[in-house]
Design a protein around this motif. Sequence first.
Motif, PDB file in Angstrom:
ATOM      1  N   GLU A 105       0.830  -1.214   0.000  1.00 20.46           N
ATOM      2  CA  GLU A 105       0.000   0.000   0.000  1.00 20.46           C
ATOM      3  C   GLU A 105       0.857   1.254   0.000  1.00 20.46           C
ATOM      4  O   GLU A 105       0.550   2.226  -0.704  1.00 20.46           O
ATOM      5  CB  GLU A 105      -0.942  -0.027   1.200  1.00 20.46           C
ATOM      6  N   ALA A 106       1.936   1.261   0.781  1.00 19.31           N
ATOM      7  CA  ALA A 106       2.812   2.442   0.819  1.00 19.31           C
ATOM      8  C   ALA A 106       3.455   2.677  -0.536  1.00 19.31           C
ATOM      9  O   ALA A 106       3.554   3.827  -1.004  1.00 19.31           O
ATOM     10  CB  ALA A 106       3.879   2.263   1.902  1.00 19.31           C
ATOM     11  N   ALA A 107       3.902   1.601  -1.193  1.00 23.97           N
ATOM     12  CA  ALA A 107       4.525   1.741  -2.507  1.00 23.97           C
ATOM     13  C   ALA A 107       3.525   2.226  -3.544  1.00 23.97           C
ATOM     14  O   ALA A 107       3.844   3.096  -4.380  1.00 23.97           O
ATOM     15  CB  ALA A 107       5.136   0.405  -2.939  1.00 23.97           C
ATOM     16  N   GLU A 108       2.298   1.693  -3.498  1.00 18.84           N
ATOM     17  CA  GLU A 108       1.273   2.113  -4.455  1.00 18.84           C
ATOM     18  C   GLU A 108       0.886   3.568  -4.248  1.00 18.84           C
ATOM     19  O   GLU A 108       0.751   4.326  -5.213  1.00 18.84           O
ATOM     20  CB  GLU A 108       0.058   1.201  -4.329  1.00 18.84           C
ATOM     21  N   GLU A 109       0.707   3.959  -3.003  1.00 20.30           N
ATOM     22  CA  GLU A 109       0.304   5.337  -2.719  1.00 20.30           C
ATOM     23  C   GLU A 109       1.382   6.335  -3.112  1.00 20.30           C
ATOM     24  O   GLU A 109       1.091   7.443  -3.574  1.00 20.30           O
ATOM     25  CB  GLU A 109      -0.031   5.474  -1.237  1.00 20.30           C
ATOM     26  N   ALA A 110       2.655   5.944  -2.946  1.00 17.69           N
ATOM     27  CA  ALA A 110       3.755   6.845  -3.278  1.00 17.69           C
ATOM     28  C   ALA A 110       4.141   6.775  -4.749  1.00 17.69           C
ATOM     29  O   ALA A 110       4.894   7.633  -5.231  1.00 17.69           O
ATOM     30  CB  ALA A 110       4.965   6.508  -2.411  1.00 17.69           C
ATOM     31  N   GLY A 111       3.648   5.759  -5.450  1.00 17.97           N
ATOM     32  CA  GLY A 111       3.993   5.607  -6.861  1.00 17.97           C
ATOM     33  C   GLY A 111       5.434   5.211  -7.089  1.00 17.97           C
ATOM     34  O   GLY A 111       6.030   5.583  -8.108  1.00 17.97           O
ATOM     35  N   VAL A 112       6.014   4.434  -6.153  1.00 22.43           N
ATOM     36  CA  VAL A 112       7.398   3.999  -6.318  1.00 22.43           C
ATOM     37  C   VAL A 112       7.429   2.555  -6.808  1.00 22.43           C
ATOM     38  O   VAL A 112       6.491   1.788  -6.606  1.00 22.43           O
ATOM     39  CB  VAL A 112       8.190   4.130  -4.997  1.00 22.43           C
ATOM     40  N   ALA A 113       8.516   2.198  -7.458  1.00 19.78           N
ATOM     41  CA  ALA A 113       8.695   0.846  -7.972  1.00 19.78           C
ATOM     42  C   ALA A 113       9.244  -0.057  -6.877  1.00 19.78           C
ATOM     43  O   ALA A 113       9.884   0.401  -5.928  1.00 19.78           O
ATOM     44  CB  ALA A 113       9.647   0.865  -9.158  1.00 19.78           C
TER      45      ALA A 113
END
Length: 294
Positions: A105-113
């Motif tokens: 969820e943190a990666a998706e929300e931040a838009g990071v790979a």
Amino acid sequence: MRIGLLGTGPWAQMAHAPALGGHDELDFAGVWGRRPEAAKELAERHGVRAYDDTDELFADVDAVAVALPPDVQAGLAARAARAGCHLLLDKPLAPTVEQGRAVVEAAEEAGVASVVFFTTRFQPGPQAWITEQAAVPGWFTGRAQWLGAVFTSESPFATPWRREKGALWDVGPHALSVLLPVLGDVRRVTAAAYGPGDTAHVVLDHAGGASSTLTLSLTAPPAAAGAAVELRGEAGVAVLPQSSDGAVPALKRAADALLAAARTGRPHACDAAFGLRVTEILTAAEDLLNGGAR
């Protein structure tokens, strides 16, 4: 891409730091560790900065590589993602589904790979075999044996988290990373039982209609250690090729995958979401193991 390393243990020293420092497209910026003296020593060895504060490291880099126990990795990975850092993670992603989901969820929300380093998936021969077998219809059953001698020989990987979590969580992810792309997602973990030492036997029902068995151990006799995967189906028998490729070249390819995902925005097959799925399957197997008698 500027990248920092979280962790100073044997895996960080043997694989991560050499791979990051030797990668042509990465700027290895610094190291943080739970033991400041170890971070300083590793940083000096590679001519980079030792950080005392993770947030300061996150602010200075574009990405982080993590070489820490899974329970520590999960929390720091979510924090790094929220700070805008791409993630090069180790397996297993997290020791619980809740912690793994928080990373995703943190990666998706931040838009990071994100890329999780399942070693076999970044070795050319085995990965080509996986891709080839995934295109073959009619697989009937699969068998994966991942037998280590971590606790029956002198090994730098006889670490506390491996003693606590055992083979299921340490080498189970490797087996799943091979079987899932070929046989399909797991519909149900149908059985699980302990063997000698920390050995675990697991039976899986796959979405593609096949079943598979896993035999996993970190307490195998040294002479019996090794990994093997065999598939049987309408096309006959296929056996995973062995790879002589070391961890450092494979980790460099994982870094290549992270760079590509960051540039294109297209998720890699071994991203954090895949790591979460592996965690869900391992959790289901662990529940069955804990519910049975030894």
